[in-house]
Design an enzyme around this catalytic site. Structure first.
Site, PDB file in Angstrom:
ATOM      1  N   SER A 112       0.013   3.160   2.879  1.00 50.68           N
ATOM      2  CA  SER A 112       0.482   1.820   2.568  1.00 50.68           C
ATOM      3  C   SER A 112       1.350   1.270   3.692  1.00 50.68           C
ATOM      4  CB  SER A 112       1.208   1.848   1.224  1.00 50.68           C
ATOM      5  OG  SER A 112       1.263   0.565   0.674  1.00 50.68           O
ATOM      6  N   ASP A 256      -4.751   0.052  -2.002  1.00 54.02           N
ATOM      7  CA  ASP A 256      -3.505   0.716  -1.629  1.00 54.02           C
ATOM      8  C   ASP A 256      -3.549   2.237  -1.811  1.00 54.02           C
ATOM      9  OD1 ASP A 256      -0.839   1.421  -1.286  1.00 54.02           O
ATOM     10  OD2 ASP A 256      -0.063  -0.016  -2.727  1.00 54.02           O
TER      11      ASP A 256
END
Length: 397
Positions: A112, A256
């Site tokens: 991320s 993500d």
């Protein structure tokens, strides 16, 4: 970027609740494919580009092979998710450089916001100014301005189609790709984590192999993977990545990396087996940089649905982070690997409102990380226990 209330401004996270009821409006037709094709899917023209996080020891040993550096100390930097709190990690890297003691990492992994930091941390101190710019100049704050329900309805995420990818594209240039490829040829490795939503598994991308492939789509794929790793579902649009299985081409849906793992340290097969990817024969250290708070803290939660959902997500994410750190620490101890951890602690600045990518807050976190690293106080050699356990230990002593 960890999908918590830190990643949105004010109470705009409420819009994400619309996704379940309006999902049919947001759907985009996709080429159907099955589990067997998913298991066999590859990136055309780029062998060794990726593996699932639960792949075999042999698969990761091949990915992480480091013959050219076999006799040198092995240092591993693992960067977590955390949204705008990645400013802390950027500050740590810059402050560490200022001490003159920052290693040249053998391996860097990012999840991320950690994935956005990873290429620049991998390439070394010459790229520190880019990290400073990303997290303190205000460019990141534009990612979460002007949320649109219409975007959610048509499948492009609360904050639009291209903002995140445009930010990635600004800094991931052909020259950067060449630099990553050069370091990959020396035996160093750069890994990034995404979540394959179709397979419900974490995918580990060998970014150096992509950069060094010479494939015509290498730069686009490099950017797509970084963007996917940071794409919070319903907040930023997912990334559809082109793959091939047999004679069929189709697309996987990636989001993500923090959905499946808060930080990628040691592959699952190594945790449960005895594989060590050739690390044990030399001095080895793992540095885990958590762009977030690890220690549980009391916070009175409002008795409304949104507050409860926000706090539940944040609590689950923090608990998974502590579990991952505990497992990594145990592995490091068992195999005599130096363990080093830094995270946003109680001394770091706080705000009383939802932060998102607020530039002022990111600057304060950046400075906190910089000051700690510059002073040589950023890293600890264990994992913090819970506040209650700390009191028990203190009273026993």
């Amino acid at each position: 970027m960890s999908p918590t209330k830190r990643l949105v401004t004010s109470r705009s996270a409420l819009v994400s609740a619309l996704v379940g009821s309006l999902g049919a409006c947001a759907s985009v037709p996709r080429i159907p494919y099955g589990a067997s094709e998913s298991a066999a899917a590859e990136i055309a023209g780029i062998p060794g580009a990726r593996a699932y996080s639960d792949a075999s020891v042999g698969t990761f040993a091949s990915m992480l092979s480091n013959a050219s550096g076999r006799n040198r100390p092995f240092s591993y930097l693992a960067l977590s998710g955390g949204g705008g709190d990645g400013a802390y990690g950027a500050g740590i890297m810059n402050g560490w450089t200022a001490t003159g003691t920052r290693p040249k990492f053998s391996l860097v992994s990012g999840v991320s916001t950690g994935a956005l930091i990873a290429p620049f941390a991998f390439l070394g101190p010459a790229y520190d100014p880019i990290l400073t710019e990303i997290y303190t100049s205000g460019v990141a704050e534009n990612l979460v301005k002007d949320p649109s329900v219409v975007n959610v309805l048509f499948g492009s995420g609360l904050f639009g189609d291209d903002r995140l990818r445009d930010l990635v594209g600004r800094y991931v240039t052909p020259d950067l790709l060449t630099a990553v490829a050069i370091e990959h040829a020396k035996g160093r490795r750069l890994l990034v984590v995404t979540t394959n939503l179709d397979a419900k598994r974490a995918m580990i991308w060998n970014m150096g192999a992509i950069a060094a492939s010479g494939a015509p789509n290498a730069l686009a794929l490099f950017r797509d993977v970084l963007t996917a790793s940071a794409s919070i579902p319903a907040v930023f649009p997912p990334q559809l990545l082109d793959v091939r299985a047999g004679n069929r081409n189709f697309q996987e849906l990636h989001v993500d990396g923090s959905v499946t793992t808060p930080v990628f340290t040691v592959p699952q097969a190594f945790m449960v087996g005895d594989g060590r990817a050739g690390v044990a024969s030399r001095k080895s250290d793992i540095y885990v940089l958590m762009n977030g708070r690890v220690e549980p803290e009391f916070e009175l939660v409002g008795n409304d649905s949104l507050s409860i959902v926000e706090q539940t997500v944040a609590t689950g994410s923090q608990a998974r982070s502590r579990a991952s750190l505990a497992a990594t620490y145990a592995f490091s101890q068992a195999h005599r690997i130096g363990f080093h951890l830094t995270y946003i602690d109680e001394g770091a600045p706080r705000t009383s409102t939802a932060r998102g990518f607020d530039t002022a807050h990111m600057r304060s976190l950046y400075q906190a990380g910089y000051d700690k690293a510059r002073a040589g106080s950023a890293w600890r050699g264990d994992v913090p226990v819970s506040p209650l356990a700390s009191k028990v230990i203190a009273s026993a002593n």
